[in-house]
Design a protein around this motif. Structure first.
Motif, PDB file in Angstrom:
ATOM      1  N   GLN A  38      18.571 129.304 100.191  1.00 42.23           N
ATOM      2  CA  GLN A  38      18.728 128.359  99.088  1.00 42.23           C
ATOM      3  C   GLN A  38      17.931 127.068  99.300  1.00 42.23           C
ATOM      4  OE1 GLN A  38      22.599 127.584  97.485  1.00 42.23           O
ATOM      5  NE2 GLN A  38      23.325 129.670  97.831  1.00 42.23           N
ATOM      6  N   PRO A  39      18.112 126.351 100.398  1.00 36.65           N
ATOM      7  CA  PRO A  39      17.330 125.114 100.564  1.00 36.65           C
ATOM      8  C   PRO A  39      15.844 125.374 100.761  1.00 36.65           C
ATOM      9  CG  PRO A  39      18.570 125.601 102.563  1.00 36.65           C
ATOM     10  CD  PRO A  39      19.059 126.545 101.514  1.00 36.65           C
ATOM     11  N   ILE A  40      15.486 126.516 101.347  1.00 37.14           N
ATOM     12  CA  ILE A  40      14.071 126.830 101.558  1.00 37.14           C
ATOM     13  C   ILE A  40      13.383 127.047 100.216  1.00 37.14           C
ATOM     14  CG2 ILE A  40      12.432 128.362 102.712  1.00 37.14           C
ATOM     15  CD1 ILE A  40      14.582 129.080 104.704  1.00 37.14           C
ATOM     16  N   VAL A  41      14.055 127.741  99.304  1.00 39.73           N
ATOM     17  CA  VAL A  41      13.508 127.967  97.967  1.00 39.73           C
ATOM     18  C   VAL A  41      13.427 126.646  97.205  1.00 39.73           C
ATOM     19  CG1 VAL A  41      13.982 129.039  95.728  1.00 39.73           C
ATOM     20  CG2 VAL A  41      14.231 130.378  97.820  1.00 39.73           C
ATOM     21  N   THR A  42      14.452 125.816  97.323  1.00 41.72           N
ATOM     22  CA  THR A  42      14.451 124.522  96.642  1.00 41.72           C
ATOM     23  C   THR A  42      13.277 123.658  97.083  1.00 41.72           C
ATOM     24  OG1 THR A  42      16.865 124.533  96.410  1.00 41.72           O
ATOM     25  CG2 THR A  42      15.768 122.394  96.273  1.00 41.72           C
ATOM     26  N   VAL A  43      13.034 123.607  98.389  1.00 41.80           N
ATOM     27  CA  VAL A  43      11.920 122.809  98.914  1.00 41.80           C
ATOM     28  C   VAL A  43      10.582 123.404  98.489  1.00 41.80           C
ATOM     29  CG1 VAL A  43      10.774 122.016 101.021  1.00 41.80           C
ATOM     30  CG2 VAL A  43      13.267 121.930 100.845  1.00 41.80           C
ATOM     31  N   LEU A  74       4.600 128.490 103.068  1.00 42.56           N
ATOM     32  CA  LEU A  74       5.759 128.944 103.828  1.00 42.56           C
ATOM     33  C   LEU A  74       5.669 128.531 105.288  1.00 42.56           C
ATOM     34  CD1 LEU A  74       8.405 130.490 103.899  1.00 42.56           C
ATOM     35  CD2 LEU A  74       7.092 132.604 104.217  1.00 42.56           C
ATOM     36  N   SER A  75       4.484 128.658 105.890  1.00 47.14           N
ATOM     37  CA  SER A  75       4.319 128.294 107.295  1.00 47.14           C
ATOM     38  C   SER A  75       4.536 126.798 107.501  1.00 47.14           C
ATOM     39  CB  SER A  75       2.928 128.695 107.785  1.00 47.14           C
ATOM     40  OG  SER A  75       1.911 128.065 107.010  1.00 47.14           O
ATOM     41  N   GLU A  76       4.079 125.976 106.565  1.00 44.89           N
ATOM     42  CA  GLU A  76       4.277 124.531 106.652  1.00 44.89           C
ATOM     43  C   GLU A  76       5.764 124.182 106.590  1.00 44.89           C
ATOM     44  OE1 GLU A  76       0.130 123.405 104.240  1.00 44.89           O
ATOM     45  OE2 GLU A  76       2.085 123.302 103.256  1.00 44.89           O
ATOM     46  N   GLU A  77       6.445 124.887 105.729  1.00 39.94           N
ATOM     47  CA  GLU A  77       7.859 124.601 105.508  1.00 39.94           C
ATOM     48  C   GLU A  77       8.719 125.022 106.702  1.00 39.94           C
ATOM     49  OE1 GLU A  77      11.175 125.382 101.994  1.00 39.94           O
ATOM     50  OE2 GLU A  77       9.128 126.126 101.764  1.00 39.94           O
ATOM     51  N   LEU A  78       8.509 126.229 107.191  1.00 35.47           N
ATOM     52  CA  LEU A  78       9.359 126.747 108.255  1.00 35.47           C
ATOM     53  C   LEU A  78       9.137 126.026 109.584  1.00 35.47           C
ATOM     54  CD1 LEU A  78       9.351 130.601 107.605  1.00 35.47           C
ATOM     55  CD2 LEU A  78      10.959 128.862 106.807  1.00 35.47           C
ATOM     56  N   GLN A  79       7.941 125.457 109.783  1.00 36.30           N
ATOM     57  CA  GLN A  79       7.659 124.739 111.027  1.00 36.30           C
ATOM     58  C   GLN A  79       7.934 123.236 110.924  1.00 36.30           C
ATOM     59  OE1 GLN A  79       4.018 126.074 113.232  1.00 36.30           O
ATOM     60  NE2 GLN A  79       3.683 127.366 111.439  1.00 36.30           N
ATOM     61  N   MET A  80       8.520 122.822 109.815  1.00 34.03           N
ATOM     62  CA  MET A  80       8.796 121.407 109.603  1.00 34.03           C
ATOM     63  C   MET A  80       9.902 120.922 110.544  1.00 34.03           C
ATOM     64  SD  MET A  80       9.558 119.498 105.995  1.00 34.03           S
ATOM     65  CE  MET A  80      10.836 120.680 105.571  1.00 34.03           C
ATOM     66  N   LYS A  81       9.695 119.723 111.113  1.00 29.41           N
ATOM     67  CA  LYS A  81      10.679 119.119 112.009  1.00 29.41           C
ATOM     68  C   LYS A  81      11.287 117.876 111.351  1.00 29.41           C
ATOM     69  CE  LYS A  81       8.786 120.857 116.363  1.00 29.41           C
ATOM     70  NZ  LYS A  81       8.352 120.531 117.743  1.00 29.41           N
ATOM     71  N   ARG A  82      12.382 117.452 111.924  1.00 34.85           N
ATOM     72  CA  ARG A  82      13.151 116.345 111.339  1.00 34.85           C
ATOM     73  C   ARG A  82      12.300 115.102 111.130  1.00 34.85           C
ATOM     74  NH1 ARG A  82      14.427 112.548 109.409  1.00 34.85           N
ATOM     75  NH2 ARG A  82      16.413 111.394 109.359  1.00 34.85           N
TER      76      ARG A  82
END
Length: 224
Positions: A12-17, A25-33
Motif C-alpha cells: 500500500q505505501p509503496i504504491v502510494t509513493v 522501483l529501484s529508487e523507491e525500495l533503496q530509499m533510506k530515512r
C-alpha cells in the motif's frame, strides 16, 4: 486498496509513493530515512538511472505514507523494510501481480504507476523540462512524449464530440464482457513513452480507480 491487504499490505505505501512521486522501483525500495525531509516536504531519489540525485515534492498522501514508515527510524534505516529479513524490500512485482489478479485487472504493470505520474504532470500543464527533472530523465525528448500523448488525447476527445462525427478515433481501455457476464478487466495499450507502453493516465485510472485494487488512486494523482 482492498486487494492490498493481508500478505500484500506492505504494498500500500509503496504504491502510494510510486503514484505520487514517479520514482523508479529501484529508487523507491533503496530509499533510506535521511532521504525523506519533512521540514522541506521533499523526498530525494538516489541510486538513480542517470547517477544524479533529484528532489521530489511530497503531496499529502505521500507525506502521510512516509511519516508512518519513518517513525522511530534512524537516518540510515531503509524506509521499506521486509518483516522477514529486516532489510529493505527487494521485490514487489509478484505481490503486485497477485493483487491485480485478485482485483481482476489485466495488463497493468509496475511501470504504469510511474507513467501515470508523468502523464498527470503533462495534463496539469507542467512543462517538459520540469517534468524531466521530476522524473529523472536525462533526455527531455523522452519526457516530451508524455506531452504529445496528452495533446493527442485532447485532440481526439474534442474531435469525438463533434455533432457530425460518426466515429470514435481512439480506444484507450476496454473491458470485454465474457459470455457468463462476469468478465475480466482488460487493458488495450498503445505505444507510449517508456518501454513501448502508453503513459496515458486513463489507462492507469481505468484499472486503478474502477477496481478494488486502488479505489483512491485518482485522488493520489489528481493533485499534480
Amino acid at each position: 486498496m482492498a486487494a492490498l491487504t493481508g500478505p500484500g499490505a506492505h504494498l500500500q505505501p509503496i504504491v502510494t509513493v510510486a503514484l505520487g512521486t514517479g520514482m523508479r522501483l529501484s529508487e523507491e525500495l533503496q530509499m533510506k530515512r535521511h532521504q525523506v525531509d519533512f521540514l522541506r516536504n521533499i523526498v530525494t531519489a538516489r541510486h538513480t538511472k542517470n547517477g544524479r540525485p533529484r528532489d521530489i515534492p511530497m503531496n499529502d498522501d505521500v507525506r502521510q505514507a512516509l511519516a508512518d514508515l519513518c517513525r522511530d527510524k534512524r537516518p540510515d534505516d531503509y524506509v521499506f523494510v521486509s518483516e522477514k529479513t529486516g532489510s529493505c524490500i527487494r521485490e514487489v512485482k509478484k505481490g503486485f501481480h497477485t493483487a491485480c489478479r485478485i482485483a481482476d485487472i489485466e495488463g497493468l504493470i509496475w511501470k504504469d504507476l510511474r507513467a501515470t505520474f508523468g502523464t498527470r504532470l503533462a495534463e496539469a500543464g507542467c512543462d517538459a523540462f520540469t517534468s524531466a527533472q521530476l522524473l529523472g530523465h536525462s533526455d527531455v525528448r523522452v519526457t516530451v512524449r508524455y506531452v504529445r500523448t496528452v495533446e493527442t488525447s485532447t485532440r481526439v476527445a474534442v474531435e469525438a464530440v463533434r455533432l457530425n462525427s460518426g466515429k470514435v478515433g481512439h480506444v484507450l481501455a476496454s473491458w470485454p464482457k465474457a459470455s457468463n457476464g462476469a468478465g475480466c478487466k482488460s487493458l488495450k495499450l498503445i505505444g507510449g513513452a517508456e518501454g513501448g507502453r502508453t503513459p496515458d493516465l486513463r489507462i492507469a485510472n481505468a484499472a486503478l480507480c474502477q477496481t478494488e485494487l486502488l479505489p483512491h488512486a485518482e485522488g493520489h494523482i489528481r493533485r499534480f
